[in-house]
Motif scaffolding. Structure first.
Motif, PDB file in Angstrom:
ATOM      1  N   ILE A  29     -18.968  -3.486 -24.126  1.00  0.00           N
ATOM      2  CA  ILE A  29     -19.594  -2.469 -24.967  1.00  0.00           C
ATOM      3  C   ILE A  29     -18.467  -1.740 -25.693  1.00  0.00           C
ATOM      4  CG2 ILE A  29     -21.036  -0.407 -25.032  1.00  0.00           C
ATOM      5  CD1 ILE A  29     -22.321  -1.463 -22.400  1.00  0.00           C
ATOM      6  N   PRO A  30     -18.318  -1.976 -26.996  1.00  0.00           N
ATOM      7  CA  PRO A  30     -17.194  -1.380 -27.739  1.00  0.00           C
ATOM      8  C   PRO A  30     -17.373   0.127 -27.931  1.00  0.00           C
ATOM      9  CG  PRO A  30     -18.649  -2.528 -29.235  1.00  0.00           C
ATOM     10  CD  PRO A  30     -19.172  -2.793 -27.844  1.00  0.00           C
ATOM     11  N   LYS A  31     -16.261   0.789 -28.205  1.00  0.00           N
ATOM     12  CA  LYS A  31     -16.287   2.209 -28.528  1.00  0.00           C
ATOM     13  C   LYS A  31     -16.914   2.377 -29.907  1.00  0.00           C
ATOM     14  CE  LYS A  31     -11.959   3.433 -26.235  1.00  0.00           C
ATOM     15  NZ  LYS A  31     -10.625   4.011 -26.449  1.00  0.00           N
ATOM     16  N   PRO A  32     -17.507   3.533 -30.169  1.00  0.00           N
ATOM     17  CA  PRO A  32     -17.980   3.803 -31.537  1.00  0.00           C
ATOM     18  C   PRO A  32     -16.788   3.821 -32.498  1.00  0.00           C
ATOM     19  CG  PRO A  32     -18.829   5.438 -29.980  1.00  0.00           C
ATOM     20  CD  PRO A  32     -17.835   4.601 -29.244  1.00  0.00           C
ATOM     21  N   ASP A  33     -17.023   3.471 -33.750  1.00  0.00           N
ATOM     22  CA  ASP A  33     -15.948   3.397 -34.748  1.00  0.00           C
ATOM     23  C   ASP A  33     -15.159   4.692 -34.865  1.00  0.00           C
ATOM     24  OD1 ASP A  33     -16.421   0.766 -35.352  1.00  0.00           O
ATOM     25  OD2 ASP A  33     -17.696   1.204 -37.077  1.00  0.00           O
ATOM     26  N   GLN A  34     -15.837   5.834 -34.772  1.00  0.00           N
ATOM     27  CA  GLN A  34     -15.135   7.099 -34.963  1.00  0.00           C
ATOM     28  C   GLN A  34     -14.167   7.411 -33.826  1.00  0.00           C
ATOM     29  OE1 GLN A  34     -18.446   6.745 -34.790  1.00  0.00           O
ATOM     30  NE2 GLN A  34     -19.386   8.288 -33.505  1.00  0.00           N
ATOM     31  N   THR A  35     -14.272   6.738 -32.684  1.00  0.00           N
ATOM     32  CA  THR A  35     -13.338   6.972 -31.589  1.00  0.00           C
ATOM     33  C   THR A  35     -12.249   5.919 -31.528  1.00  0.00           C
ATOM     34  OG1 THR A  35     -14.667   5.738 -29.985  1.00  0.00           O
ATOM     35  CG2 THR A  35     -15.086   8.113 -30.171  1.00  0.00           C
ATOM     36  N   HIS A  36     -12.326   4.917 -32.391  1.00  0.00           N
ATOM     37  CA  HIS A  36     -11.332   3.840 -32.399  1.00  0.00           C
ATOM     38  C   HIS A  36     -10.059   4.320 -33.098  1.00  0.00           C
ATOM     39  CE1 HIS A  36      -9.725  -0.196 -32.417  1.00  0.00           C
ATOM     40  NE2 HIS A  36      -9.415  -0.022 -33.685  1.00  0.00           N
ATOM     41  N   HIS A  37      -8.917   4.043 -32.479  1.00  0.00           N
ATOM     42  CA  HIS A  37      -7.631   4.404 -33.062  1.00  0.00           C
ATOM     43  C   HIS A  37      -6.895   3.137 -33.471  1.00  0.00           C
ATOM     44  CE1 HIS A  37      -7.989   8.539 -31.658  1.00  0.00           C
ATOM     45  NE2 HIS A  37      -8.395   8.062 -30.497  1.00  0.00           N
ATOM     46  N   ARG A  38      -6.171   3.214 -34.566  1.00  0.00           N
ATOM     47  CA  ARG A  38      -5.348   2.079 -34.983  1.00  0.00           C
ATOM     48  C   ARG A  38      -4.308   1.789 -33.922  1.00  0.00           C
ATOM     49  NH1 ARG A  38      -2.417   2.894 -40.305  1.00  0.00           N
ATOM     50  NH2 ARG A  38      -1.785   0.769 -39.875  1.00  0.00           N
ATOM     51  N   TRP A  39      -3.869   0.541 -33.879  1.00  0.00           N
ATOM     52  CA  TRP A  39      -2.870   0.129 -32.907  1.00  0.00           C
ATOM     53  C   TRP A  39      -1.631   1.008 -33.044  1.00  0.00           C
ATOM     54  CZ3 TRP A  39       2.132  -1.337 -33.480  1.00  0.00           C
ATOM     55  CH2 TRP A  39       2.770  -1.840 -32.346  1.00  0.00           C
ATOM     56  N   GLY A  40      -1.139   1.490 -31.913  1.00  0.00           N
ATOM     57  CA  GLY A  40       0.114   2.223 -31.876  1.00  0.00           C
ATOM     58  C   GLY A  40       0.048   3.692 -32.231  1.00  0.00           C
ATOM     59  N   THR A  41      -1.128   4.210 -32.599  1.00  0.00           N
ATOM     60  CA  THR A  41      -1.192   5.611 -32.996  1.00  0.00           C
ATOM     61  C   THR A  41      -1.024   6.546 -31.804  1.00  0.00           C
ATOM     62  OG1 THR A  41      -3.613   5.526 -32.929  1.00  0.00           O
ATOM     63  CG2 THR A  41      -2.564   5.270 -35.083  1.00  0.00           C
ATOM     64  N   ARG A  42      -1.532   6.169 -30.663  1.00  0.00           N
ATOM     65  CA  ARG A  42      -1.397   7.027 -29.480  1.00  0.00           C
ATOM     66  C   ARG A  42       0.023   7.019 -28.936  1.00  0.00           C
ATOM     67  NH1 ARG A  42      -6.737   6.127 -25.728  1.00  0.00           N
ATOM     68  NH2 ARG A  42      -8.198   7.122 -27.149  1.00  0.00           N
ATOM     69  N   SER A  43       0.637   5.855 -28.898  1.00  0.00           N
ATOM     70  CA  SER A  43       1.974   5.734 -28.300  1.00  0.00           C
ATOM     71  C   SER A  43       3.095   6.140 -29.256  1.00  0.00           C
ATOM     72  CB  SER A  43       2.211   4.293 -27.852  1.00  0.00           C
ATOM     73  OG  SER A  43       2.280   3.441 -28.988  1.00  0.00           O
ATOM     74  N   GLY A  44       2.790   6.199 -30.543  1.00  0.00           N
ATOM     75  CA  GLY A  44       3.816   6.509 -31.537  1.00  0.00           C
ATOM     76  C   GLY A  44       4.468   5.273 -32.124  1.00  0.00           C
ATOM     77  N   SER A  45       4.100   4.092 -31.625  1.00  0.00           N
ATOM     78  CA  SER A  45       4.687   2.844 -32.124  1.00  0.00           C
ATOM     79  C   SER A  45       4.373   2.620 -33.595  1.00  0.00           C
ATOM     80  CB  SER A  45       4.187   1.658 -31.306  1.00  0.00           C
ATOM     81  OG  SER A  45       4.604   1.769 -29.970  1.00  0.00           O
ATOM     82  N   ARG A  46       3.167   2.996 -34.016  1.00  0.00           N
ATOM     83  CA  ARG A  46       2.770   2.818 -35.411  1.00  0.00           C
ATOM     84  C   ARG A  46       3.707   3.599 -36.324  1.00  0.00           C
ATOM     85  NH1 ARG A  46       0.511  -0.921 -37.206  1.00  0.00           N
ATOM     86  NH2 ARG A  46       2.282  -0.928 -38.549  1.00  0.00           N
ATOM     87  N   LYS A  47       4.052   4.830 -35.938  1.00  0.00           N
ATOM     88  CA  LYS A  47       4.933   5.671 -36.746  1.00  0.00           C
ATOM     89  C   LYS A  47       6.319   5.046 -36.844  1.00  0.00           C
ATOM     90  CE  LYS A  47       6.846  10.293 -37.132  1.00  0.00           C
ATOM     91  NZ  LYS A  47       7.105  11.562 -36.496  1.00  0.00           N
ATOM     92  N   VAL A  48       6.829   4.545 -35.719  1.00  0.00           N
ATOM     93  CA  VAL A  48       8.156   3.920 -35.700  1.00  0.00           C
ATOM     94  C   VAL A  48       8.186   2.713 -36.629  1.00  0.00           C
ATOM     95  CG1 VAL A  48       9.806   2.681 -34.244  1.00  0.00           C
ATOM     96  CG2 VAL A  48       8.712   4.752 -33.392  1.00  0.00           C
ATOM     97  N   ILE A  49       7.159   1.880 -36.571  1.00  0.00           N
ATOM     98  CA  ILE A  49       7.114   0.677 -37.415  1.00  0.00           C
ATOM     99  C   ILE A  49       6.961   1.060 -38.884  1.00  0.00           C
ATOM    100  CG2 ILE A  49       5.718  -1.360 -37.981  1.00  0.00           C
ATOM    101  CD1 ILE A  49       5.337  -1.730 -34.948  1.00  0.00           C
ATOM    102  N   ASP A  50       6.122   2.055 -39.167  1.00  0.00           N
ATOM    103  CA  ASP A  50       5.961   2.500 -40.560  1.00  0.00           C
ATOM    104  C   ASP A  50       7.282   3.025 -41.127  1.00  0.00           C
ATOM    105  OD1 ASP A  50       3.301   1.760 -40.567  1.00  0.00           O
ATOM    106  OD2 ASP A  50       2.545   3.798 -40.220  1.00  0.00           O
ATOM    107  N   GLU A  51       8.020   3.772 -40.315  1.00  0.00           N
ATOM    108  CA  GLU A  51       9.327   4.282 -40.757  1.00  0.00           C
ATOM    109  C   GLU A  51      10.317   3.143 -40.966  1.00  0.00           C
ATOM    110  OE1 GLU A  51      10.314   7.102 -37.720  1.00  0.00           O
ATOM    111  OE2 GLU A  51       9.001   8.655 -38.552  1.00  0.00           O
TER     112      GLU A  51
END
Length: 87
Positions: A29-51
């Motif tokens: 049973i998947p989470k609702p779309d509004q609670t879904h986070h992009r990969w790495g947003t919680r851990s900060g990995s997304r920010k590191v890769i974007d930088e």
């Protein structure tokens, strides 16, 4: 992913309704779309890769060769190309 027994979290009436469609199977049973986070947003990995990607684009614009960027960032030349030419 952890498994939870339906009887521990769902009302009996809902379990009976679900059993009309599925019995003895594991369902996701998947989470609702509004609670879904992009990969790495919680851990900060997304920010590191974007930088890192912004740095690669900047270095390329300054004249650094693709193969040099690949060696410096431990990435393939194809990955560097994808980063450079992405919007």
């Amino acid at each position: 992913m952890t498994y939870v027994k339906a009887t521990a979290v769902l009302p009996e009436a809902l379990i009976q309704e679900i059993q009309k469609y599925v019995q003895g199977e594991t369902i996701y049973i998947p989470k609702p779309d509004q609670t879904h986070h992009r990969w790495g947003t919680r851990s900060g990995s997304r920010k590191v890769i974007d930088e890192r990607n912004a740095s690669i684009k900047s270095e390329f614009k300054k004249g650094t060769a693709i193969h040099e960027l690949a060696e410096e960032h431990f990435l393939s030349t194809e990955t560097i190309k994808k980063i450079i030419y992405s919007k």
